[in-house]
Scaffold this active site. Structure first.
Site, PDB file in Angstrom:
ATOM      1  N   ASP A  65       7.388   1.464  35.084  1.00  0.00           N
ATOM      2  CA  ASP A  65       7.977   2.415  36.023  1.00  0.00           C
ATOM      3  C   ASP A  65       9.497   2.307  36.045  1.00  0.00           C
ATOM      4  O   ASP A  65      10.200   3.317  36.201  1.00  0.00           O
ATOM      5  CB  ASP A  65       7.421   2.186  37.437  1.00  0.00           C
ATOM      6  N   GLU A  96       9.368   7.596  40.316  1.00  0.00           N
ATOM      7  CA  GLU A  96       9.091   6.406  39.498  1.00  0.00           C
ATOM      8  C   GLU A  96       9.751   5.167  40.105  1.00  0.00           C
ATOM      9  O   GLU A  96       9.194   4.061  40.066  1.00  0.00           O
ATOM     10  CB  GLU A  96       9.592   6.616  38.063  1.00  0.00           C
ATOM     11  N   HIS A  99       7.617   4.084  42.911  1.00  0.00           N
ATOM     12  CA  HIS A  99       6.459   3.369  42.374  1.00  0.00           C
ATOM     13  C   HIS A  99       6.827   1.914  42.062  1.00  0.00           C
ATOM     14  O   HIS A  99       6.101   0.983  42.429  1.00  0.00           O
ATOM     15  CB  HIS A  99       5.967   4.030  41.091  1.00  0.00           C
ATOM     16  N   TYR A 103       5.307  -1.927  44.107  1.00  0.00           N
ATOM     17  CA  TYR A 103       4.657  -3.148  43.624  1.00  0.00           C
ATOM     18  C   TYR A 103       5.301  -4.378  44.252  1.00  0.00           C
ATOM     19  O   TYR A 103       4.617  -5.348  44.601  1.00  0.00           O
ATOM     20  CB  TYR A 103       4.717  -3.221  42.101  1.00  0.00           C
ATOM     21  N   GLU A 162       2.977   7.795  30.712  1.00  0.00           N
ATOM     22  CA  GLU A 162       2.477   8.232  32.020  1.00  0.00           C
ATOM     23  C   GLU A 162       0.961   8.389  32.051  1.00  0.00           C
ATOM     24  O   GLU A 162       0.319   8.076  33.057  1.00  0.00           O
ATOM     25  CB  GLU A 162       3.109   9.589  32.384  1.00  0.00           C
TER      26      GLU A 162
END
Length: 333
Positions: A65, A96, A99, A103, A162
């Site tokens: 990402d 992105e 994203h 995490y 992707e």
């Protein structure tokens, strides 16, 4: 002096740009809106191997990402002429980055600092993860001004990233969530999958348009490129999967999932699938469906949570978009 033009959304560049802008922006979300702390009870019950796999798959996703947000989408946007399409790509680049940050939000909530640091060190050292990132990055940085073939190659690499390479990482959190474990983290992954499904479709449409502008010789070279890159990335992904999933006995399941998503990536490019149909784990397959699902709003904020009214994209929508691109190309639009 050059005259600079402003983007004019009152004059559509293509009949799908408004749809995809609306779809992208309607799906906007932030990692801080998902109550990850609810996963702590599940986390402590995972075995050491399960925790290690979970951390490493998310670490790998973070790198991919980061590459897509920092390099991929901005580089492609720089070489796409139409301003509305540029705007969609830049918005996707921002997602992105969300994203990638999500995490770390999961890491910070459930893992120790030592485990987090070890994960990011593993990301830097794992040869299979570094290899696929390097391959994709090379095509982003090789786009030539006015070079449609190099732009097509970069778009193919983006679609493979992707719609294909992310999914070995998506498998495990979706698998756990389907068993009622790490459910909040699973909801973040489902939101990411919902975004990536649209990203892959949009860049795939752009790639199809660029392909139509290539000469016959260039189209032949492009077709060979797609097959060669897919084969190379697939071989690397199998080895990456074995390393990640052998310790918890899920390698066979993940490999089927990888092939399923490789076919999806090819379809986004307007190409025929190359892998035979296989029965994919239904729990994980359910996690990559883009339709809105129903959740207990008092426990998690997942795909059921939306800002405003969002109509999810379905397979028939993607087919319609592909037909529109082909018709536009025939008319010279």
């Amino acid at each position: 002096m050059n005259k600079f033009e402003a983007v004019n959304w009152n004059a559509p560049e293509a009949d799908y740009t408004e749809l995809l802008w609306t779809q992208n922006t309607s799906q906007f979300w932030l990692d801080t809106e998902i109550p990850i702390s609810k996963d702590l009870k599940s986390w402590v019950k995972l075995s050491q191997n399960e925790k290690l796999t979970f951390m490493r798959v998310l670490g790998g996703l973070t790198l991919l990402d980061t590459e897509q947000g920092n390099v991929g989408m901005p580089m492609i946007a720089q070489h796409v002429a139409d301003k509305q399409k540029k705007a969609i790509l830049i918005f996707q680049a921002a997602m992105e980055e969300i994203h990638a940050k999500s995490y770390s939000t999961i890491f910070t909530t459930v893992a120790s600092s030592e485990m987090i640091n070890d994960t990011f060190e593993w990301v830097k050292e794992d040869k299979h993860l570094q290899y696929k990132t390097s391959r994709i990055d090379s095509y982003y940085k090789n786009i030539q001004d006015g070079g449609n073939l190099s732009l097509y190659q970069a778009m193919v690499a983006s679609v493979f990233l992707e719609s294909f390479l992310f999914y070995s990482g998506f498998f495990y959190p979706l698998y756990l969530a389907g068993q009622g474990k790490m459910v909040a983290s699973g909801e973040i992954i489902k939101l990411i999958v919902r975004d990536e499904s649209v990203h892959g479709v949009f860049v795939g449409l752009l790639a199809q348009e660029v392909f139509q502008q290539l000469s016959g010789e260039e189209q032949a070279a492009a077709a060979r490129f797609v097959q060669d890159l897919l084969n190379d990335l697939y071989k690397n992904e199998l080895e990456y999967t074995e390393k990640l999933y052998d310790p918890i006995g899920l390698t066979h399941e993940v490999k089927k999932y990888i092939r399923y998503n490789a076919n999806k990536a090819l379809m986004n490019l307007g190409l025929e699938p190359v892998f035979e149909e296989e029965e994919v784990n239904p729990v994980v397959l359910n996690g990559i469906r883009t339709q809105t699902t129903t959740h207990d709003f008092f426990s998690t904020k997942g795909q059921g949570y939306q800002k405003g009214k969002v109509e999810p994209l379905h397979d028939e929508d993607f087919d319609l978009l592909n037909r529109r691109v082909l018709e536009s190309n025939k008319l010279g639009i």
